[in-house]
Scaffold this motif. Sequence first.
Motif, PDB file in Angstrom:
ATOM      1  N   TRP A 127       0.798  -1.218   0.000  1.00 30.36           N
ATOM      2  CA  TRP A 127       0.000   0.000   0.000  1.00 30.36           C
ATOM      3  C   TRP A 127       0.835   1.274   0.000  1.00 30.36           C
ATOM      4  O   TRP A 127       0.292   2.373  -0.124  1.00 30.36           O
ATOM      5  N   PHE A 128       2.142   1.151   0.164  1.00 28.08           N
ATOM      6  CA  PHE A 128       2.979   2.340   0.273  1.00 28.08           C
ATOM      7  C   PHE A 128       4.272   2.156  -0.506  1.00 28.08           C
ATOM      8  O   PHE A 128       4.702   1.030  -0.770  1.00 28.08           O
ATOM      9  N   THR A 129       4.903   3.283  -0.851  1.00 24.09           N
ATOM     10  CA  THR A 129       6.145   3.261  -1.615  1.00 24.09           C
ATOM     11  C   THR A 129       7.344   3.548  -0.721  1.00 24.09           C
ATOM     12  O   THR A 129       7.192   3.980   0.436  1.00 24.09           O
ATOM     13  N   LEU A 130       8.512   3.340  -1.268  1.00 27.95           N
ATOM     14  CA  LEU A 130       9.738   3.667  -0.545  1.00 27.95           C
ATOM     15  C   LEU A 130       9.789   5.160  -0.239  1.00 27.95           C
ATOM     16  O   LEU A 130      10.265   5.568   0.826  1.00 27.95           O
ATOM     17  N   SER A 131       9.301   5.972  -1.146  1.00 26.80           N
ATOM     18  CA  SER A 131       9.264   7.420  -0.911  1.00 26.80           C
ATOM     19  C   SER A 131       8.378   7.762   0.277  1.00 26.80           C
ATOM     20  O   SER A 131       8.691   8.676   1.061  1.00 26.80           O
ATOM     21  N   ASP A 132       7.264   7.044   0.423  1.00 24.77           N
ATOM     22  CA  ASP A 132       6.388   7.265   1.571  1.00 24.77           C
ATOM     23  C   ASP A 132       7.121   6.988   2.877  1.00 24.77           C
ATOM     24  O   ASP A 132       7.031   7.761   3.840  1.00 24.77           O
ATOM     25  N   LEU A 133       7.848   5.869   2.908  1.00 21.18           N
ATOM     26  CA  LEU A 133       8.576   5.503   4.114  1.00 21.18           C
ATOM     27  C   LEU A 133       9.705   6.490   4.399  1.00 21.18           C
ATOM     28  O   LEU A 133       9.930   6.882   5.553  1.00 21.18           O
ATOM     29  N   PHE A 134      10.410   6.905   3.368  1.00 16.38           N
ATOM     30  CA  PHE A 134      11.507   7.856   3.538  1.00 16.38           C
ATOM     31  C   PHE A 134      10.981   9.198   4.066  1.00 16.38           C
ATOM     32  O   PHE A 134      11.618   9.829   4.907  1.00 16.38           O
ATOM     33  N   LYS A 135       9.816   9.593   3.601  1.00 19.98           N
ATOM     34  CA  LYS A 135       9.221  10.848   4.064  1.00 19.98           C
ATOM     35  C   LYS A 135       8.937  10.792   5.560  1.00 19.98           C
ATOM     36  O   LYS A 135       9.208  11.749   6.296  1.00 19.98           O
ATOM     37  N   VAL A 136       8.404   9.663   6.035  1.00 20.05           N
ATOM     38  CA  VAL A 136       8.133   9.513   7.470  1.00 20.05           C
ATOM     39  C   VAL A 136       9.438   9.452   8.253  1.00 20.05           C
ATOM     40  O   VAL A 136       9.554  10.010   9.344  1.00 20.05           O
ATOM     41  N   LEU A 137      10.429   8.767   7.697  1.00 18.10           N
ATOM     42  CA  LEU A 137      11.742   8.660   8.345  1.00 18.10           C
ATOM     43  C   LEU A 137      12.352  10.039   8.566  1.00 18.10           C
ATOM     44  O   LEU A 137      13.034  10.268   9.573  1.00 18.10           O
ATOM     45  N   CYS A 138      12.106  10.959   7.656  1.00 20.66           N
ATOM     46  CA  CYS A 138      12.675  12.314   7.744  1.00 20.66           C
ATOM     47  C   CYS A 138      11.739  13.302   8.432  1.00 20.66           C
ATOM     48  O   CYS A 138      11.989  14.510   8.420  1.00 20.66           O
ATOM     49  N   THR A 139      10.651  12.806   9.006  1.00 15.12           N
ATOM     50  CA  THR A 139       9.723  13.641   9.769  1.00 15.12           C
ATOM     51  C   THR A 139      10.055  13.517  11.252  1.00 15.12           C
ATOM     52  O   THR A 139      10.176  12.410  11.766  1.00 15.12           O
ATOM     53  N   LYS A 140      10.185  14.643  11.937  1.00 10.90           N
ATOM     54  CA  LYS A 140      10.626  14.606  13.329  1.00 10.90           C
ATOM     55  C   LYS A 140       9.484  14.501  14.327  1.00 10.90           C
ATOM     56  O   LYS A 140       9.587  13.798  15.333  1.00 10.90           O
ATOM     57  N   TYR A 141       8.378  15.165  14.051  1.00 13.75           N
ATOM     58  CA  TYR A 141       7.348  15.308  15.080  1.00 13.75           C
ATOM     59  C   TYR A 141       6.092  14.492  14.791  1.00 13.75           C
ATOM     60  O   TYR A 141       5.748  14.225  13.636  1.00 13.75           O
ATOM     61  N   CYS A 142       5.417  14.123  15.877  1.00 12.84           N
ATOM     62  CA  CYS A 142       4.179  13.346  15.809  1.00 12.84           C
ATOM     63  C   CYS A 142       3.120  14.100  15.019  1.00 12.84           C
ATOM     64  O   CYS A 142       2.870  15.283  15.262  1.00 12.84           O
ATOM     65  N   GLN A 143       2.481  13.426  14.099  1.00 13.54           N
ATOM     66  CA  GLN A 143       1.461  14.049  13.254  1.00 13.54           C
ATOM     67  C   GLN A 143       0.210  14.406  14.048  1.00 13.54           C
ATOM     68  O   GLN A 143      -0.550  15.282  13.648  1.00 13.54           O
ATOM     69  N   PHE A 144       0.013  13.785  15.210  1.00 13.62           N
ATOM     70  CA  PHE A 144      -1.237  13.934  15.948  1.00 13.62           C
ATOM     71  C   PHE A 144      -1.155  14.889  17.132  1.00 13.62           C
ATOM     72  O   PHE A 144      -2.168  15.402  17.566  1.00 13.62           O
ATOM     73  N   CYS A 145       0.054  15.140  17.678  1.00 14.98           N
ATOM     74  CA  CYS A 145       0.148  16.046  18.826  1.00 14.98           C
ATOM     75  C   CYS A 145       1.282  17.057  18.703  1.00 14.98           C
ATOM     76  O   CYS A 145       1.300  18.049  19.429  1.00 14.98           O
ATOM     77  N   GLY A 146       2.246  16.816  17.818  1.00 11.09           N
ATOM     78  CA  GLY A 146       3.329  17.767  17.614  1.00 11.09           C
ATOM     79  C   GLY A 146       4.571  17.534  18.448  1.00 11.09           C
ATOM     80  O   GLY A 146       5.570  18.229  18.271  1.00 11.09           O
ATOM     81  N   ASP A 147       4.544  16.547  19.373  1.00 12.10           N
ATOM     82  CA  ASP A 147       5.750  16.209  20.132  1.00 12.10           C
ATOM     83  C   ASP A 147       6.680  15.356  19.277  1.00 12.10           C
ATOM     84  O   ASP A 147       6.298  14.886  18.205  1.00 12.10           O
ATOM     85  N   PHE A 148       7.904  15.128  19.789  1.00 10.02           N
ATOM     86  CA  PHE A 148       8.809  14.254  19.052  1.00 10.02           C
ATOM     87  C   PHE A 148       8.162  12.878  18.908  1.00 10.02           C
ATOM     88  O   PHE A 148       7.634  12.310  19.865  1.00 10.02           O
TER      89      PHE A 148
END
Length: 351
Positions: A127-148
């Motif tokens: 259901w997901f691509t390598l680019s999708d995973l890499f994007k999450v890997l390079c995201t620092k903060y929680c999508q739902f609350c903003g903490d690390f």
Amino acid sequence: MEQGQTATMLHKPDDVPVKDVVRIASYHRRDFDLAVVRTNPSDHDQIRSSLLSPNHATTSTLGQLDILPTELAHEICLYLDIRSLFRFRQVNRRAQQIVSSIRLYRAVINHALEAFCIILRTNIAPWFTLSDLFKVLCTKYCQFCGDFGGFIFLPSFARCCFTCIREENLPRVLPLSVLKQRLKPRSGRLLGFIPTVRTLPGIYSMDETPRKRRTKVVLRDSVNTLYLSDYSENTRVKRSQSTSLLPYMVTTSLPYFDPKSGAVQRGISCSGCQVALEKDLYTSGVKPAACALRDKVYSHDDFRNHFQNCHEARKLWELSGQGTSIINVPEFVRRRGYFKKRDVMMSFHSQ
């Protein structure tokens, strides 16, 4: 004079390297990592080299694909879902060379191999691509609350934190079997178009509850995307121990990777906050937010800001001779969190 200087230093910001502050006054919560989907890290060392270093001496070809420039072949690979990309890599040595030379692929294998393996094993990979995973890997903060955020929510490939997992702030997930039972047959056939996670046997949550059977899990809100009119009426599932475990069973740890600096962070908690909590316990004066503060996870930069205002953390820094000597820390800190049944797993999970 020395006492006055120490008191002043404990209350004024110090211009100290973040790396040293992190080393002395923080620790990584391994118990959080062990509460979600995991594998044995010792297995990764055996396969990482093979996934990154294909045999260079090869006469294999990819037929007409070989006429494409390498850069264009890489772009095509990035359009493949993760399962298809992995299968393409297994075609022959030439395919291995192409995939292994993709920058995103190498970053994922080097820094997120456990998550990559779990994505394949839980069958969410199509259901997901390598680019999708890499994007999450390079995201620092929680999508739902903003903490690390030190975790990835597999059904939607979203960066999340342990607090959101534990407090059920993530999107609701349900067993696929429940939806099949409660939806009309005509609607049930459409469930094949919804991303599905097949859970793995393991021990989950801070209560360390074992689960031996694999379960197919889907996002509840995903069903709405199929315009199933009978969904909302028939899929109200009561909260139980099995459903409360599902957020842990569909998330796994994922470090943060900074592509500019190459730095990798897994998230750290404050040793000083644990010291403060234990002192309060002895005096029966625990503040309402003390446990939440102890459990909070920071990035290195965010921890530096917290350190300036945490009296006990700054005290640990002074006791260490400003990072020059080893100090005694609470057992909780040495163990990297609270463990019961998982004590035997501790040697498998290093900071």
